[in-house]
Design an enzyme around this catalytic site. Structure first.
Site, PDB file in Angstrom:
ATOM      1  N   HIS A 177       0.753  -1.113  -0.043  1.00 50.51           N
ATOM      2  CA  HIS A 177      -0.036  -0.162  -0.062  1.00 50.51           C
ATOM      3  C   HIS A 177       0.809   1.375  -0.063  1.00 50.51           C
ATOM      4  CE1 HIS A 177      -3.610   2.360   0.979  1.00 50.51           C
ATOM      5  NE2 HIS A 177      -2.585   3.227   1.635  1.00 50.51           N
ATOM      6  N   GLU A 178       1.800   1.299   0.946  1.00 50.57           N
ATOM      7  CA  GLU A 178       2.594   2.692   0.930  1.00 50.57           C
ATOM      8  C   GLU A 178       3.614   2.768  -0.349  1.00 50.57           C
ATOM      9  OE1 GLU A 178       2.087   4.747   3.147  1.00 50.57           O
ATOM     10  OE2 GLU A 178       0.668   3.432   4.318  1.00 50.57           O
ATOM     11  N   HIS A 182       1.986   4.669  -2.746  1.00 52.34           N
ATOM     12  CA  HIS A 182       2.024   6.066  -2.670  1.00 52.34           C
ATOM     13  C   HIS A 182       3.356   6.627  -3.418  1.00 52.34           C
ATOM     14  CE1 HIS A 182      -1.682   6.765  -0.314  1.00 52.34           C
ATOM     15  NE2 HIS A 182      -1.335   5.998   0.481  1.00 52.34           N
TER      16      HIS A 182
END
Length: 707
Positions: free
Chosen positions: A499-500, A503
């Protein structure tokens, strides 16, 4: 993330100075920014024989003295630019002497500001962390002060009133500048502006008081070992013990969650749930009531019908009516599935406890019990299949194949700790450098304790044709074993890392011309969507195998059956879990969109309506212990569900087979990631999807994998 802004007394508007402004408004500003970057770079370059990232103004390993000096230079030089903008006569304002100087200053100072601020999170030395935190307050105060400068606002507003034809992204930036000032009341009378300031200070004090009351709460309960049956021995051993052999249970969220999920004794679960829901009782109810009233007053002074509409003004949702309709639509669409899920839990409770009514305190415990029966998942064994030495290259490969990227590690680079690694990202087709990222992956003393991504430098294009590229930082909290080697990752850690890293990809693929719209400076309802799309590949067999391999034999990835089971487990009791979140989101939205709401009456009517007839626990009032409604997410608690719905739609309609479709991935990169905040989020999504986002895929995914 912080923008670069400033404040000071207005300069005189002499003709000589006006001529200087006309020249320095753009070209001269470049020299200013370069001088700041050179100052920052040369101040730390001699400390290390290693090099910094080429073309990057971010400085690492600054000493406390250097941080203070850099912060002072940022404030002083930016003040000069704001003074110059303010000194332009209103009949001589132009894009070149008002908008462009502020835009380029913001872009060039951002990495320098971050150089001062990120050490508070990661620097090994305590003195550096403390200095960085102190400097952050100084820079934040500087930013706040310049947004209250009426002279700068007049110049910006005067140019905006001309209605000149400028590029769409420049027009959007100009609109943002105007709103920055007007959200501080600069378009109001002096009396109303003073009231805005008073209300903002009051809101800050009340918000902090609400949270401080919760932090100061030292309520505790005492139970015998038998009453805590089901808790793991290591948790029992961590609890304080009284002289008569009872265990002291505090109302820390970790203890409460463990008891509600694992304790076999219904009376214990109920006692803990009730105590947790009664925290701060009347005192925080009074604080929240005053807080809501003050926020409504602030919103109305600024021209909004209520605080919710003020908070939603720059978001995809736009209005409270739309948010409430969205939440009610999701709730009603999942009701049938949630009823089936609840009946499964009630049946198991009847088998184990007899005809005792099912309550909210039973929810987590029986979900856990059913999952243990339904899913043959040994998460301890699964962990052994995720050494970080395989997970990270797997995530890189998935991202590279999808989005046409090439990731290369940079050796001999200046970093703040030996564990930190740096990487360059290139376009795999053209070989063009797109950006850089740092990885700071492992826990250590004094390090920031959450997993997140921080933008260090944003993409920007300058008036003279030069540009700066994105630089980001991924902070994680992974552990090492006793020998100092990285421990394998739990499955939830794999999902979090993926998920990170989404980003990071989002930040680096953003090609907005203005730093204000670059990096992660996008619509808050949009910012999580790219990462939530990427999370889906953590549940596909093909990509799970790319990231996994048994610790003692890395040629053995997760078995197909385990991969399929993880996908079903992902949606286990998803309807019931979501309804509980929707209840809190609706409560948050209603209190900030209506006047004089009776919190307890609202909760007593709303809870059974949303939670299938289950009443709120007797004597509890969630309004007293719901910090998201007090600070940080007030009137915006819905946003996580909103972005999950959109992400599910994107994945199902474009990537639904789970393959690493390079063609669709490049469309996603160019149409969704590249514009960033330069276009309205709904416009970006409609362009990619060919229509407006729908809730259908989100609902169908939960029904498809239901028990």
């Amino acid at each position: 993330m912080t923008e670069s802004e400033g404040t000071d007394e207005k300069s005189s508007g002499s003709k000589r100075k006006l001529n200087l402004v006309a020249f320095t408004g753009a070209a001269g500003l470049l020299g200013l920014a370069i001088s700041l970057a050179i100052f920052a770079f040369t101040s730390h370059r001699g400390k290390s024989k290693k090099k910094g990232l080429p073309g990057c103004a971010v400085c690492v390993n600054l000493s406390p003295k250097e941080i203070i000096e850099l912060a002072d230079a940022i404030v002083a030089e930016s003040t000069r630019v704001y003074d110059a903008v303010a000194s332009v006569p209103l009949d001589r304002v132009s894009y070149e002497n008002v908008v462009l100087p502020l835009a380029e200053l913001e872009a060039r100072q951002f990495p320098l500001i971050q150089s001062c601020m990120f050490p508070k999170m990661l620097a090994p030395e305590d003195t550096v962390r403390k200095t960085s935190a102190e400097v952050e307050q100084k820079i934040d105060a500087h930013i706040l002060a310049w947004r209250k400068r009426e002279d700068v606002y007049r110049a910006i507003k005067a140019y905006a009133a001309r209605g000149e034809l400028i590029a769409p992204e420049a027009k959007r930036y100009l609109q943002c500048l105007v709103k920055d000032f007007e959200h501080n009341g600069l378009d109001l009378t002096v009396t109303k502006r003073e009231e805005v300031l008073r209300l903002r200070n009051e809101i800050d004090e009340l918000s902090l008081q609400y949270v401080q009351n919760l932090n100061d709460d030292n309520s505790c309960l005492f139970f015998s070992e038998a009453e805590l049956d089901g808790l793991p021995p290591e948790l029992l051993e961590s609890l304080d013990k009284t002289g008569n052999g009872e265990f002291k249970v505090t109302l820390e969220s970790s203890h409460v969650a463990a008891i509600l999920e694992l304790c076999k004794i219904a009376r214990t679960r109920r006692a803990v749930a009730m105590a947790y829901g009664k925290r701060c009782g009347d005192v925080n109810i009074a604080v929240l009531k005053k807080l809501v009233q003050s926020r409504h007053k602030l919103a109305r002074l600024l021209g909004y019908a209520n605080y919710a509409n003020y908070a939603l003004d720059r978001r995809m949702a736009k209005t409270s009516t739309k948010v409430i309709g969205f939440l009610e639509d999701i709730s009603s669409s999942l009701t049938d599935l949630a009823i089936r899920e609840l009946e499964i839990l009630k049946d198991l409770k009847r088998k184990e406890e007899g005809e005792i009514p099912f309550g909210m305190e039973d929810l987590l415990y029986y979900i856990k019990r059913v999952e243990e029966q339904q899913f043959d998942l040994d998460f301890g064994d699964i962990r052994q299949h995720f050494p970080i030495s395989l997970v990270l290259p797997g995530i890189f490969k998935i991202s590279q194949d999808l989005f046409g990227l090439k990731i290369e590690e940079i050796a001999e680079i200046d970093v703040w700790h030996q564990d930190v690694r740096a990487f360059a990202v290139f376009d795999s087709g053209s070989g063009k450098l797109l950006g850089y990222f740092y990885l700071d992956m492992f826990t250590r003393e004094g390090k920031f304790s959450h997993t997140c991504v921080v933008a260090l430098q944003n993409n920007a294009l300058f008036h003279n044709g030069t540009s700066q590229i994105p630089v980001s930082l991924l902070i994680a909290q992974f552990s090492k074993d006793v020998g100092g080697e990285p421990a394998p990752l739990g499955f939830s850690e794999v999902v979090s890392l993926f998920h990170e890293f989404g980003h990071v990809v989002q930040h680096i693929c953003n090609r907005a011309s203005f730093a204000r719209f670059s990096g992660l400076h996008v619509d808050p309802d949009f910012v999580e969507i790219p990462s939530q799309v990427l999370e889906n590949w953590c549940y596909e067999s093909f990509t799970l195998k790319l990231m996994s391999g048994y610790r003692q034999d890395i040629t053995k990835p997760l078995l197909d059956e385990v991969c399929k089971t993880l996908k079903r487990w992902r949606y286990s009791f998803s309807a019931l879990k979501l309804l509980q979140e929707i209840f809190y989101c609706l409560f948050d939205q209603i209190i900030y969109s209506a006047d004089d709401v009776n919190f307890l009456e609202l909760i007593r009517s709303l809870h059974p309506k949303v939670m299938l007839g289950l009443p709120v626990l007797e004597g509890t009032n969630p309004a007293s212990c719901f910090p998201r409604a007090a600070i940080g997410s007030e009137a915006t608690c819905y946003s996580r569900i909103w972005s999950e719905v959109v992400a599910a739609d994107i994945y199902a309609s474009k990537f639904g087979d789970g393959d690493l479709n390079h063609y669709i991935g490049m469309q996603f990169r160019n149409k969704v990631l590249s514009p960033g905040g330069a276009k309205p989020a709904l416009e970006i999504l409609a362009d990619f999807l060919g229509r407006e986002p729908s809730t259908r895929a989100f609902i169908e995914s939960r029904v498809k994998y239901s028990l």
